[in-house]
Scaffold this motif. Sequence first.
Motif, PDB file in Angstrom:
ATOM      1  N   SER B  62       0.903  -1.021  -0.028  1.00  0.00           N
ATOM      2  CA  SER B  62      -0.219  -0.106  -0.064  1.00  0.00           C
ATOM      3  C   SER B  62       0.207   1.230   0.019  1.00  0.00           C
ATOM      4  CB  SER B  62      -0.483   0.161   1.039  1.00  0.00           C
ATOM      5  OG  SER B  62      -1.886  -1.389   1.525  1.00  0.00           O
ATOM      6  N   LEU B  63       2.000   1.185  -0.168  1.00  0.00           N
ATOM      7  CA  LEU B  63       2.631   2.677  -0.820  1.00  0.00           C
ATOM      8  C   LEU B  63       1.959   3.578  -1.581  1.00  0.00           C
ATOM      9  CD1 LEU B  63       4.877   0.124   0.147  1.00  0.00           C
ATOM     10  CD2 LEU B  63       6.329   2.072  -1.081  1.00  0.00           C
ATOM     11  N   SER B  64       1.220   2.802  -3.062  1.00  0.00           N
ATOM     12  CA  SER B  64       0.774   3.953  -3.947  1.00  0.00           C
ATOM     13  C   SER B  64      -0.681   4.352  -2.807  1.00  0.00           C
ATOM     14  CB  SER B  64       0.216   2.923  -4.677  1.00  0.00           C
ATOM     15  OG  SER B  64      -0.188   4.071  -5.827  1.00  0.00           O
ATOM     16  N   TYR B  65      -0.677   6.019  -3.746  1.00  0.00           N
ATOM     17  CA  TYR B  65      -1.720   6.717  -3.257  1.00  0.00           C
ATOM     18  C   TYR B  65      -3.672   6.023  -3.730  1.00  0.00           C
ATOM     19  CZ  TYR B  65       1.200  10.570  -2.820  1.00  0.00           C
ATOM     20  OH  TYR B  65       2.032  12.160  -3.101  1.00  0.00           O
ATOM     21  N   PHE B  66      -3.049   5.304  -5.362  1.00  0.00           N
ATOM     22  CA  PHE B  66      -4.321   4.573  -5.529  1.00  0.00           C
ATOM     23  C   PHE B  66      -4.507   3.216  -5.104  1.00  0.00           C
ATOM     24  CE2 PHE B  66      -1.716   7.209  -8.591  1.00  0.00           C
ATOM     25  CZ  PHE B  66      -2.512   8.264  -8.904  1.00  0.00           C
ATOM     26  N   ILE B 253      -6.154  13.591  -0.633  1.00  0.00           N
ATOM     27  CA  ILE B 253      -5.323  12.608  -1.125  1.00  0.00           C
ATOM     28  C   ILE B 253      -5.848  11.626  -1.149  1.00  0.00           C
ATOM     29  CG2 ILE B 253      -3.131  12.508  -3.343  1.00  0.00           C
ATOM     30  CD1 ILE B 253      -1.724  14.641  -1.743  1.00  0.00           C
ATOM     31  N   GLY B 254      -7.065  11.532  -0.555  1.00  0.00           N
ATOM     32  CA  GLY B 254      -7.523   9.952  -0.479  1.00  0.00           C
ATOM     33  C   GLY B 254      -7.645  10.228   1.037  1.00  0.00           C
ATOM     34  N   LYS B 257      -5.211   4.020   3.531  1.00  0.00           N
ATOM     35  CA  LYS B 257      -5.714   2.808   3.200  1.00  0.00           C
ATOM     36  C   LYS B 257      -5.267   1.793   4.439  1.00  0.00           C
ATOM     37  CE  LYS B 257      -4.337   3.987  -1.069  1.00  0.00           C
ATOM     38  NZ  LYS B 257      -5.415   5.125  -0.869  1.00  0.00           N
TER      39      LYS B 257
END
Lengths: 410, 410
Positions: B62-66, B253-254, B257
């Motif tokens: 879960s490194l990504s922003y997405f 930005i979200g 996670k």
Amino acid sequence: MGGTDQVRGIRRLPAADNAGDTRNHLPVEAVINLDQGDPTMYEAFWRKLEYECTFVIKGYESLSYFSNPKNPCWFLEPKLEESIKSLHGAVGNAETDGYSIVVGTGSSQLLQAVLYAVTSRDQTNPINVVSAAPYYSTYMEITELVRSGLYKWAGDAHEFDRDEPYVEVVTSPNNPNGVIRGAVVNREGGILVHDLAYYWPQYTPITSSLDFDIMLFTASKCTGHAGSRIGWALVKDKEVAKRMTKFMEVSTIGVSKESQLRVAKILQVVADRCKRFGSPEGDDFFEFGKSVLTKRWEMLREAVKKTNMFTLPKYPLQHCTYTGDVTQAHPAFAWIGCNDGMEDCEKLFRNHKVLTRGGRKFGSDPGFVRVSMVGREEEFIVFIERLASMKQMVNTNGDDAAANEKGNLA
Amino acid sequence: MGGTDQVRGIRRLPAADNAGDTRNHLPVEAVINLDQGDPTMYEAFWRKLEYECTFVIKGYESLSYFSNPKNPCWFLEPKLEESIKSLHGAVGNAETDGYSIVVGTGSSQLLQAVLYAVTSRDQTNPINVVSAAPYYSTYMEITELVRSGLYKWAGDAHEFDRDEPYVEVVTSPNNPNGVIRGAVVNREGGILVHDLAYYWPQYTPITSSLDFDIMLFTASKCTGHAGSRIGWALVKDKEVAKRMTKFMEVSTIGVSKESQLRVAKILQVVADRCKRFGSPEGDDFFEFGKSVLTKRWEMLREAVKKTNMFTLPKYPLQHCTYTGDVTQAHPAFAWIGCNDGMEDCEKLFRNHKVLTRGGRKFGSDPGFVRVSMVGREEEFIVFIERLASMKQMVNTNGDDAAANEKGNLA
């Protein structure tokens, strides 16, 4: 702060097993998204530390809203506070003694908290928010999001000449162009916010331990854990820190405990393995990041040189107090200028299935694009290959083969 | 949504090992904080499921922003989406078919996202935001936080008589008083937001599966995981959902996670163990919650009856489609009215070292206080003991011994 835009319709890639040779996964026609600074480059390092960095939380833990009611920032996990202090101490990039720490859902939220904290409900006019162009595109979006009566976006700090109160966001190293910057307006009563998201040894030489009034950092760019949405502010004035906390309380009633505790663990691992404490070869996170980025910047400069179509910033050689080396910057973004005659650089790249962020969004020239340097290895390699193919195609079509260097942007 | 205020200077208690006899931990003079709805009552249940609910995440995940670029809400973890749907299906409290799900950093942030989504940058005047008094005190704070030009707080929906566009927040069951409510203004073009944070079987009989345009829920009140800061919105109009997503994108930005994935696991455990699927005795989370709250409400009603100083709302008996029982509500908050002559009910409780939230903050009468019913067992028991002691002291002092019931608030 890195930011992200809509990505509808963009095919994402499977996670690479390592940062090495994984090109085969990528279809020839794949769209390469280098618009966002999604820091997936760091996955390879964290895979090596699978066991040290595994975070475990039981179902009954961290139910409460509260982390530490004795702290004015009552939702800040004590472990995170501790590891933030450890890490800045180990790296030597910022002072923490005498500072209050405020945690945020990424540093974007902290910037909003700062704007709330330094303004007053009683003021007649909204305060001006400025940043020197090219500036991080999200500052404008944040400031204008809900048409606040407390603050308004006033654009490029270079052009700010009104005799009015202002907040200047100083991004150093700068997003998009990696340049070390200072305040531009320098007028009495101005409030400075230093966004230091990229002031870490993998991106730029650390030249001193900074001690500005308000300093913002984020895990996204420090360790690559963008999905965790953890930012922190080091704030000198206790009253400002309290008002920032109030903003976070109303806005989101604090910050995810899971993310805080996981990032606390990761920052502590990074701090404990810092080279300056005699950690064995390969264990230093910043050395890893710097070595990947150095290689990528060499590949990019090489490709750009061959195309004769683009320019790149040059960075001065400086002594880094962390690594002990004399080195130049290897920023998280490349700020690529297209040579004269190519008016829309973002479009040029898009035509080659590479998504970048055009200069206009940064208050700058559409002849520039920002390209992420911190994505997956396989994507970066395809990007470099396409740079080369662009040269051929453009040359073949005779669109533009001029080769004027735009000079040193740094 | 539950909300929280500053808690500086308030001594917190060590975590109870279970919800049983842990009174010994609590000093006689301890301040009991029942101002916030901190849902620590649920710890006892989650301790029993230590292994099923342990959440593990590795350093490289879960490194990504997405989370899911194919979803308009690109930062929503697919597993969370799935378990939200499972849980609503299992409980039967809300429809999810045909709805977009937007995840937020708690439901407070989602309300801000809704206000952004249903307004326009081009509108001349800010839209009115109303809610029927007594209303959740944070709605006003959220709406007024940065003096938005898009929306403004217009107070009690009962008193809203302007011929202007409006958003009405309908909280059902209501915070602070547990009452099932519908829209009050009912004018053409009005926009309704249903805050259903407490529409779960432990608090109130489930009478139908709701299908309003915009419905807000939060893990804080559903499972007690307030520290995770996870809320979700079920949104009928895809364009509204997209604009909400845009707000979250700029604002933070979200969403974390780690929190999303942990809450996904917990919601799925709750859904899988729902009684209606023949789960063994003791496994049903909602049965646990209902049984603790039923006991607490009995203790409270008993104590109030003896003091002759206070009033409590009465709730109708209704058939709950989830439990199959005919039952009354056992809300997460008690809305306690002080009898005539006691003007500042919050102060009265504070003098007895019990922190509550006074009626004025809810747009109501200072003769009322809101008291959390979902805190730790040891604190609740001390609260009940102090209620009794208040009777004696007040009677001794002759301040007020009148015993007029204020009538049925429900």
